[in-house]
Design a protein around this motif. Structure first.
Motif, mmCIF file in Angstrom:
data_model
loop_
_atom_site.group_PDB
_atom_site.id
_atom_site.type_symbol
_atom_site.label_atom_id
_atom_site.label_comp_id
_atom_site.label_asym_id
_atom_site.label_seq_id
_atom_site.Cartn_x
_atom_site.Cartn_y
_atom_site.Cartn_z
ATOM 1 N N ARG A 202 0.837 -1.196 0.000
ATOM 2 C CA ARG A 202 0.000 0.000 0.000
ATOM 3 C C ARG A 202 0.867 1.239 0.000
ATOM 4 O O ARG A 202 1.962 1.235 0.563
ATOM 5 N N ILE A 203 0.358 2.278 -0.608
ATOM 6 C CA ILE A 203 1.040 3.565 -0.560
ATOM 7 C C ILE A 203 -0.043 4.644 -0.598
ATOM 8 O O ILE A 203 -1.097 4.444 -1.210
ATOM 9 N N SER A 204 0.204 5.768 0.091
ATOM 10 C CA SER A 204 -0.825 6.814 0.119
ATOM 11 C C SER A 204 -0.792 7.619 -1.184
ATOM 12 O O SER A 204 0.221 7.654 -1.881
ATOM 13 N N TYR A 205 -1.922 8.276 -1.490
ATOM 14 C CA TYR A 205 -1.983 9.125 -2.690
ATOM 15 C C TYR A 205 -0.854 10.158 -2.678
ATOM 16 O O TYR A 205 -0.197 10.384 -3.690
ATOM 17 N N GLU A 206 -0.655 10.787 -1.519
ATOM 18 C CA GLU A 206 0.348 11.859 -1.438
ATOM 19 C C GLU A 206 1.740 11.342 -1.774
ATOM 20 O O GLU A 206 2.495 11.973 -2.498
ATOM 21 N N GLU A 207 2.066 10.164 -1.222
ATOM 22 C CA GLU A 207 3.386 9.594 -1.506
ATOM 23 C C GLU A 207 3.507 9.235 -2.979
ATOM 24 O O GLU A 207 4.537 9.448 -3.611
ATOM 25 N N MET A 208 2.437 8.681 -3.534
ATOM 26 C CA MET A 208 2.449 8.296 -4.942
ATOM 27 C C MET A 208 2.663 9.520 -5.825
ATOM 28 O O MET A 208 3.381 9.463 -6.820
ATOM 29 N N LEU A 209 2.051 10.642 -5.455
ATOM 30 C CA LEU A 209 2.235 11.864 -6.240
ATOM 31 C C LEU A 209 3.696 12.291 -6.228
ATOM 32 O O LEU A 209 4.249 12.661 -7.255
ATOM 33 N N GLU A 210 4.324 12.213 -5.065
ATOM 34 C CA GLU A 210 5.740 12.583 -4.991
ATOM 35 C C GLU A 210 6.591 11.600 -5.782
ATOM 36 O O GLU A 210 7.497 11.987 -6.503
ATOM 37 N N VAL A 263 12.476 5.814 -2.248
ATOM 38 C CA VAL A 263 13.540 6.713 -2.681
ATOM 39 C C VAL A 263 13.337 6.981 -4.171
ATOM 40 O O VAL A 263 13.297 6.045 -4.966
ATOM 41 N N ALA A 264 13.173 8.241 -4.523
ATOM 42 C CA ALA A 264 12.943 8.596 -5.922
ATOM 43 C C ALA A 264 14.151 9.356 -6.451
ATOM 44 O O ALA A 264 14.972 9.851 -5.668
ATOM 45 N N TYR A 265 14.236 9.445 -7.763
ATOM 46 C CA TYR A 265 15.359 10.193 -8.333
ATOM 47 C C TYR A 265 14.953 10.831 -9.644
ATOM 48 O O TYR A 265 13.979 10.435 -10.283
ATOM 49 N N VAL A 352 17.911 13.340 -5.740
ATOM 50 C CA VAL A 352 17.521 12.114 -5.049
ATOM 51 C C VAL A 352 16.649 12.517 -3.868
ATOM 52 O O VAL A 352 16.970 13.466 -3.151
ATOM 53 N N SER A 353 15.529 11.842 -3.690
ATOM 54 C CA SER A 353 14.582 12.230 -2.637
ATOM 55 C C SER A 353 14.155 11.020 -1.817
ATOM 56 O O SER A 353 13.993 9.927 -2.369
ATOM 57 N N VAL A 354 13.945 11.248 -0.532
ATOM 58 C CA VAL A 354 13.253 10.230 0.266
ATOM 59 C C VAL A 354 11.849 10.754 0.547
ATOM 60 O O VAL A 354 11.658 11.942 0.813
ATOM 61 N N VAL A 355 10.871 9.864 0.438
ATOM 62 C CA VAL A 355 9.460 10.243 0.519
ATOM 63 C C VAL A 355 8.761 9.384 1.563
ATOM 64 O O VAL A 355 8.975 8.171 1.609
ATOM 65 N N GLY A 356 7.930 10.008 2.390
ATOM 66 C CA GLY A 356 7.153 9.220 3.344
ATOM 67 C C GLY A 356 6.234 10.064 4.194
ATOM 68 O O GLY A 356 6.651 11.094 4.721
ATOM 69 N N THR A 384 16.229 20.614 -0.378
ATOM 70 C CA THR A 384 14.899 21.190 -0.152
ATOM 71 C C THR A 384 14.064 20.160 0.605
ATOM 72 O O THR A 384 14.311 18.959 0.530
ATOM 73 N N THR A 385 13.082 20.653 1.331
ATOM 74 C CA THR A 385 12.223 19.733 2.076
ATOM 75 C C THR A 385 10.769 20.130 1.897
ATOM 76 O O THR A 385 10.459 21.287 1.619
ATOM 77 N N SER A 386 9.892 19.157 2.007
ATOM 78 C CA SER A 386 8.468 19.436 2.134
ATOM 79 C C SER A 386 8.005 18.587 3.305
ATOM 80 O O SER A 386 8.796 17.881 3.922
ATOM 81 N N GLU A 387 6.699 18.625 3.555
ATOM 82 C CA GLU A 387 6.168 17.886 4.697
ATOM 83 C C GLU A 387 6.493 16.396 4.629
ATOM 84 O O GLU A 387 6.733 15.754 5.646
ATOM 85 N N ILE A 388 6.490 15.843 3.433
ATOM 86 C CA ILE A 388 6.665 14.396 3.314
ATOM 87 C C ILE A 388 7.844 14.014 2.408
ATOM 88 O O ILE A 388 7.916 12.905 1.911
ATOM 89 N N LYS A 389 8.783 14.941 2.220
ATOM 90 C CA LYS A 389 9.884 14.649 1.300
ATOM 91 C C LYS A 389 11.124 15.464 1.642
ATOM 92 O O LYS A 389 11.029 16.622 2.018
#
Ligand code: ASP
Ligand code: MG
Length: 415
Positions: A202-210, A263-265, A352-356, A384-389
């Motif tokens: 499972r993955i949340s919509y928000e994470e999938m968007l990132e 982890v996205a890139y 390179v980003s970590v998302v969660g 850079t940072t956001s709430e979930i990344k």
């Protein structure tokens, strides 16, 4: 009866055998008691071929306006790929004993804006389909297309049949929208880079968007935005096995998620720094206004602390837009709107980003990330940072190593 939307991408309907394979999956759901709306893409490669024909027809050697083509006729041509697969799917379903009928976007109708080639969905009228379901028919609908205010066929932009599927799931009140494709789900990172990458249940919509906008190209970003808005559970799964896939859902439906999910890139990034621009109101607008007008996809932005009324401004953009970005900035400088001491470009960087979503409630993610990169001697250029990344820019030759190090540090191979 509960309803289900099943979407099959181009590789899943690439020929008649593949269409039969997909139809067997539809039959299974029909037998399980669902009213099914099947959304199909064109056979893989077909849309590209059609687009090529449109361009060739409009641009013979020595054409008056090279590159120009009429967007209405573009839509008339490229929408035909889905017309073919929808009819074939209905025929194969009938042959298997599943009562089915195909509908084009305009027949439903699915109404869109007037933006031919990149139309947005406005409404889906479901009366006709509701009645057909009532009569015991299952629906096969051509993805990627609709009807515009001018009464002509429109298309939704490349990859648009994912968005068609989610829109129908929302309009029909479907229990779920299954996206059948050639990968068996969403992974913690690209398995080609990290072989211990794990398929997520499972993955949340928000994470999938990132993750989607960062390069895990499984779903069209617009379709995930729509699924989030209408809370449509989306299942990404393979056409070529019977595994359950990955459910993209509301974060409330994920019992306990890990702090970091993936982890996205983004490999081909560039970084541009304007040294010593003036530090006064309006300077950022003077820089990023012309960039926006030139269509530059600015991503990360960092402004340094100022010294004596001067500041350095750094931003990132796709590598292939560097020349365009420089031209836009030089243009603004030429008009006297901005000035700088030096422009420094690095076009060999990657993001390179970590998302969660777990980051919202857990501290220390950034620190753990920086430590893991430091241990591999990877220098961080921009953060850079956001709430979930949390994202960093690094030298491109270290991108794979960075992805592996972070996958390891956050133990993403473990469920
Ligand atoms: N056939 C269209 C494309 O290739 C739409 C889709 O497949 O989603 O972009
Ligand atoms: Mg697709």
């Amino acid at each position: 009866m509960p309803r289900l939307v099943m979407k099959f991408g181009g590789t899943s309907v690439a020929d008649l055998d593949k269409i039969r394979n997909a139809a067997a999956k539809v039959k299974r759901e029909v037998d399980a008691g669902y009213e099914v709306a099947v959304i199909v893409s064109a056979m893989s490669g077909k849309t590209n071929e059609l687009v090529g024909w449109v361009k060739d027809a409009s641009n013979p050697p020595g054409a008056n306006s090279p590159g120009f083509y009429d967007a209405r006729e573009y839509d008339a041509v490229v929408a035909s790929g889905e017309q073919v697969t929808s009819g074939l799917m209905a025929l194969v379903l009938q042959e298997m004993g599943v009562p089915a009928r195909s509908w084009q976007g305009w027949q439903v109708p699915l109404r869109t804006t007037a933006a031919h080639g990149a139309a947005r969905i406005e409404t889906i009228e479901t009366e006709l389909l509701d009645q057909k379901f009532e009569e015991g028919l299952h629906a096969v609908i051509a993805g990627f297309q609709g009807i515009g205010p001018d009464g002509r066929i429109t298309t939704l932009g490349r990859g648009g049949s994912d968005t068609t599927a989610v829109a129908f799931a929302a309009a029909l009140g479907a229990a779920r929208c299954d996206i059948y494709t050639d990968v068996d789900g969403v992974y913690t990172t690209d398995p080609r880079i990290e072989k211990r990458a794990r398929k997520l249940d499972r993955i949340s919509y928000e994470e999938m968007l990132e993750l989607a906008s960062l390069g895990a190209k499984v779903l069209q970003t617009r379709s995930v935005e729509l699924a989030l808005r209408y809370k449509v559970p989306l299942m990404v799964r393979s056409s070529f096995n019977d595994e359950p896939g990955t459910l993209v859902c509301d974060e409330e439906d994920i019992m306990e998620s890990k702090v970091v999910s993936g982890v996205a890139y983004q490999r081909d990034e560039a970084k541009i720094t304007l040294m010593e621009v003036e530090d006064r109101p309006g300077v950022a607008a003077a820089i990023f206004g012309p960039l926006a007008e030139a269509g530059i996809n600015v991503d990360m932005i960092v402004q340094n602390i100022s010294e004596e009324g001067r500041t350095d401004m750094t931003f990132s953009c796709p590598e292939d837009q560097v020349a365009l970005a420089k031209k836009a900035l030089d243009g603004a400088a030429g008009r006297g709107e901005i000035a700088w001491r030096d422009m420094v470009t690095e076009d060999d960087v990657a993001k390179v980003s970590v998302v969660g979503i777990g980051m919202r409630s857990h501290a220390g993610v950034a620190q753990k990330m920086f430590k893991a990169l430091a241990a591999e001697n990877i220098n961080i250029k921009v953060i850079t940072t956001s709430e979930i990344k949390v994202s960093v820019l690094v030298e491109r030759k270290y991108m794979e190593l960075a992805v592996q190090a972070l996958h390891d540090a956050f133990e993403l191979e473990k469920a």
